[in-house]
Design a protein around this motif. Structure first.
Motif, mmCIF file in Angstrom:
data_model
loop_
_atom_site.group_PDB
_atom_site.id
_atom_site.type_symbol
_atom_site.label_atom_id
_atom_site.label_comp_id
_atom_site.label_asym_id
_atom_site.label_seq_id
_atom_site.Cartn_x
_atom_site.Cartn_y
_atom_site.Cartn_z
ATOM 1 N N THR A 45 0.741 -1.350 0.136
ATOM 2 C CA THR A 45 -0.164 -0.130 0.154
ATOM 3 C C THR A 45 0.934 1.451 -0.077
ATOM 4 N N ARG A 49 3.665 1.847 -7.674
ATOM 5 C CA ARG A 49 3.145 0.473 -8.110
ATOM 6 C C ARG A 49 3.290 -0.413 -7.069
ATOM 7 N N GLY A 50 2.249 -1.218 -6.800
ATOM 8 C CA GLY A 50 2.305 -2.194 -5.514
ATOM 9 C C GLY A 50 3.244 -3.390 -5.840
ATOM 10 N N SER A 66 -2.984 -5.784 -3.053
ATOM 11 C CA SER A 66 -2.444 -4.538 -3.439
ATOM 12 C C SER A 66 -3.521 -3.290 -3.493
ATOM 13 N N ASN A 69 -2.629 2.171 -3.890
ATOM 14 C CA ASN A 69 -1.180 2.560 -4.741
ATOM 15 C C ASN A 69 -1.770 3.413 -5.975
ATOM 16 N N ARG A 70 -0.886 3.596 -6.832
ATOM 17 C CA ARG A 70 -1.231 4.478 -8.058
ATOM 18 C C ARG A 70 -1.867 3.134 -9.012
ATOM 19 N N TYR A 71 -0.905 2.201 -9.083
ATOM 20 C CA TYR A 71 -1.428 1.077 -9.929
ATOM 21 C C TYR A 71 -0.902 -0.123 -8.909
ATOM 22 N N GLY A 72 -1.852 -0.887 -8.885
ATOM 23 C CA GLY A 72 -1.913 -2.142 -8.199
ATOM 24 C C GLY A 72 -0.895 -3.240 -8.566
ATOM 25 N N ASN A 92 -7.103 1.527 -6.000
ATOM 26 C CA ASN A 92 -5.962 2.062 -6.426
ATOM 27 C C ASN A 92 -6.062 3.241 -7.186
ATOM 28 N N ASN A 116 -10.913 0.514 -8.505
ATOM 29 C CA ASN A 116 -9.738 1.088 -8.888
ATOM 30 C C ASN A 116 -10.322 2.171 -9.557
#
Length: 174
Positions: A45, A49-50, A66, A69-72, A92, A116
């Motif tokens: 988290t 990027r996870g 994940s 984040n920005r991207y999982g 995300n 997301n």
């Protein structure tokens, strides 16, 4: 600020439910040109990027979570033949999973994607990927978005409230 952990070829990382928390930058866990590595039971988290697989092949991401984040999950730089299974990718700030240019012949199976911001699953210029038995809910835009990607196989996914889109130069998909 760069990455939490880097996993090398042939290594299995089992976090046993522990969490890697970042500062909104870098990667939680990076598999960079790894071959045959496995990451399981990790929670990631507050990173950019996870989980990121960049290059390499035949890696596995199993039963991870994940979120925030920005991207999982991010598959990049022509990584191939990876298995992404049993993960929960949620909340995300951009995409749940991004399958980028040349990330071919990967299998996305039995994951849960929820809330997301844009797409839960985004496939861009990646070919021969298999997307099966996933559950996608509460994506702001699209459950599964496939663009400029050929021979993608999509089956037995549950999408509760957003569409599956196939766009651009995408041919030969089922």
């Amino acid at each position: 600020p760069g990455r939490g952990l880097k996993v090398l070829s042939g290594v299995t990382l089992d976090c046993a439910g522990h969490t890697i928390t970042g500062n909104s930058q870098g990667y939680g866990i990076l598999l960079d040109d790894a071959i045959g590595a496995e990451v399981r039971n990790c929670r990631l988290t507050n990173v950019r990027r996870g989980l990121r697989i960049s290059g390499g092949q035949n890696n596995k991401l199993i039963n991870n979570e994940s979120f925030g984040n920005r991207y999982g999950i991010d598959l990049a730089n022509a990584t191939t033949g990876n298995l992404i299974q049993g993960n929960t990718i949620r909340d995300n700030r951009d995409e749940g999973i991004h399958i980028g240019t040349g990330a071919d012949r990967n299998e996305i199976r039995g994951n849960i994607f929820r809330k997301n911001k844009r797409e839960n699953i985004y496939v861009l210029s990646a070919h021969g990927n298999i997307i099966v038995e996933n559950t996608s809910t509460e994506a702001n835009n699209t459950a599964i978005f496939i663009k400029h990607s050929n021979n993608t196989y999509v089956a037995n996914n549950t999408t509760a409230d957003s569409p599956i889109q196939l766009r651009g130069n995408s041919v030969g998909s089922t």
